[in-house]
Design a protein around this motif. Structure first.
Motif, PDB file in Angstrom:
ATOM      1  N   LYS A  51     -79.219 -42.969 -39.964  1.00 47.18           N
ATOM      2  CA  LYS A  51     -80.656 -43.101 -40.206  1.00 47.18           C
ATOM      3  C   LYS A  51     -81.102 -44.561 -40.169  1.00 47.18           C
ATOM      4  O   LYS A  51     -82.152 -44.900 -39.616  1.00 47.18           O
ATOM      5  CB  LYS A  51     -81.020 -42.482 -41.552  1.00 47.18           C
TER       6      LYS A  51
ATOM      7  N   ASP B  94     -87.984 -43.509 -42.146  1.00 47.94           N
ATOM      8  CA  ASP B  94     -86.994 -42.678 -41.458  1.00 47.94           C
ATOM      9  C   ASP B  94     -87.551 -41.273 -41.277  1.00 47.94           C
ATOM     10  O   ASP B  94     -88.711 -40.989 -41.604  1.00 47.94           O
ATOM     11  CB  ASP B  94     -85.655 -42.678 -42.200  1.00 47.94           C
ATOM     12  N   GLU B  95     -86.712 -40.369 -40.754  1.00 48.28           N
ATOM     13  CA  GLU B  95     -87.171 -39.014 -40.428  1.00 48.28           C
ATOM     14  C   GLU B  95     -87.591 -38.227 -41.660  1.00 48.28           C
ATOM     15  O   GLU B  95     -88.284 -37.213 -41.557  1.00 48.28           O
ATOM     16  CB  GLU B  95     -86.067 -38.268 -39.675  1.00 48.28           C
TER      17      GLU B  95
END
Length: 460
Positions: free
Chosen positions: A97, A241-242
């Motif tokens: 990540k 991040d995601e």
């Protein structure tokens, strides 16, 4: 299960040899064991293997999380400098990540935006050097790289904080400038704070001051965000991040320290080697200048960056003098086979970039500096690997190559220099890297006129 081709020297002596003379250590070992050998150079108690056969290295580096993992904890030798929460020292899903979060800062249009910055800084630093007085090329390149990092990463151009960071970073970088000083990283029992005049005590106090400056900068950026800033710190602070998570202050600090020391130190060394080879072999420097002169008055940094002989020259510099010696380690998760040998679980495996670049079967006459190798042949990422490989490949590779080409191109096209003496430079340990032992002592003779050079070429 015995590891393959063990070096017979006692473990403690191996560690001393690895710290004091890593090139000699590797070359002695590969003379007896050309592709793979086991050694005892760390204090972890685990078996350690060096591999320098490209196909085997590819298998090792592209099987992360299956047969091998890339544990950040085994990069802890750098923790005193960069902390425990940078992309270098974390692992697993956190590492994946973080890498995805950081990578965009080093690619695309942002790279081009740094080009004029690099050119301007190069001119400023070289123009401040006195004519006909010896200077250390590595020190000058470190000043250029330092300013590039401060401006492109921190967005700091001037002011007291900028000057303090510049001074303290330079001082800390020089703490591990030779094998003796570097031993503090390799032998933890030496890491004792015996007061501000002791080597480790001095390091800790410098680090504390740098931390204060970095955390103050982060705090002010959080308090007064500016969406128009394009420096890497601002980009990292705004990145998510995601899962929608951003970086904490501690994580930002560690990433910045990783960029500062893994970035500016290594790039400075590579550029110093470039100046050395372009003047130690005058015919090579002549070819570079001819190519640079053919650009005419083009001010597009991308035209400079794409020059084929300059690219080949930089690649050959990184081949014959790789700054890093080995990849980040991998740890076997089960019994694996490497080059016909059975390697047990819990074995540390390094790909040895230095020895790969010295393979006669890949690079005939490997000790000869020859940029034409890279014009005549395309090497795989595991035959030419100055920035490592796999999921731990250097995240700043694009910026480092961009800076190296632009700085060397600018200097060689516009300035006349020469080596102060004709004695060959040799690589010597500097922290966890290899650098020119004497720092490449040079003279600046004056500025160079491209018009005169082009006229001379036409009339010759």
């Amino acid at each position: 299960m015995q590891l393959p081709n063990p070096i017979a020297t006692p473990a403690f002596l191996q560690r001393i040899q690895w710290v004091a003379n890593p090139v000699g250590y590797m070359e002695n070992a590969v003379r007896d064991y050309p592709d793979i050998f086991s050694c005892k150079i760390m204090g972890s108690g685990k078996g350690i293997i060096f591999v320098n056969q490209p196909q085997a290295i590819q298998e090792i580096l592209t099987n992360d999380r299956k047969k091998y993992i890339a544990p950040g904890e085994y990069n802890s030798i750098l923790s005193p400098i960069i902390g425990n929460y940078s992309v270098i020292t974390i692992d697993g899903e956190s590492h994946r990540k973080r890498r995805q979060l950081i990578m965009p800062s080093f690619h695309g249009d942002r790279m081009k935006s740094y080009g004029e910055l690099i050119i301007t800084i190069t001119e400023k630093v070289i123009n401040e050097l006195p004519f006909n007085q010896p200077f250390l090329a590595r020190a000058a390149m470190q000043e250029i790289s330092m300013q590039v990092i401060l401006q492109s990463v921190f967005g700091l151009y001037q002011g007291e904080r900028c000057q303090q960071l510049r001074y303290l970073m330079g001082r800390m970088s020089n703490i591990f400038r030779n094998p003796f000083a570097s031993s503090f990283l390799f032998f933890p029992f030496l890491q004792k704070d015996l007061g501000k005049w002791s080597p480790w005590g001095k390091f800790l106090r410098d680090r504390e001051q740098i931390d204060k400056l970095i955390y103050t900068e982060i705090s002010e950026r959080r308090q007064y965000p500016n969406p128009d800033r394009i420096d890497i710190l601002s980009l990292l602070m705004s990145a998510k991040d995601e899962d929608g998570e951003g970086l904490s202050d501690q994580e930002l600090r560690d990433e910045l320290m990783a960029l500062l020391f893994a970035g500016h130190e290594t790039t400075a060394t590579a550029m110093a080697w470039g100046l050395y080879w372009s003047h130690f072999l005058p015919e090579t420097g002549t070819k570079l200048r001819q190519e640079l002169d053919n650009l005419g008055n083009s001010s597009d940094v991308m035209d400079l960056f794409k020059l084929p002989y300059l690219t080949a020259f930089c690649n050959e510099t990184l081949r014959i003098n790789p700054v890093a010696m080995v990849t980040f380690p991998r740890l076997t998760q089960e019994t694996v086979e490497i080059l016909g040998y059975q390697i047990p679980a819990e074995t540390i495996v390094y790909g040895c970039m230095y020895l790969v670049h010295q393979r006669e079967d890949l690079y005939p006459q490997p000790r000869q500096f020859n940029p034409n190798r890279f014009l005549e042949r395309q090497f795989s990422p595991y035959e030419f690997m100055p920035f490592g490989g796999g999921s731990r490949r250097c995240i700043g590779e694009a910026l480092a190559m961009f800076e190296m080409k632009l700085v060397l191109g600018k200097i060689l096209a516009n300035y006349e220099l020469k080596l102060f003496n004709s004695q060959p430079e040799i690589p010597r340990r500097r922290g966890v890297t290899l650098a020119p032992a004497k720092g490449v002592e040079m003279l600046l003779l004056g500025k160079r006129s491209r018009q005169q050079a082009q006229l001379a070429a036409v009339n010759s």
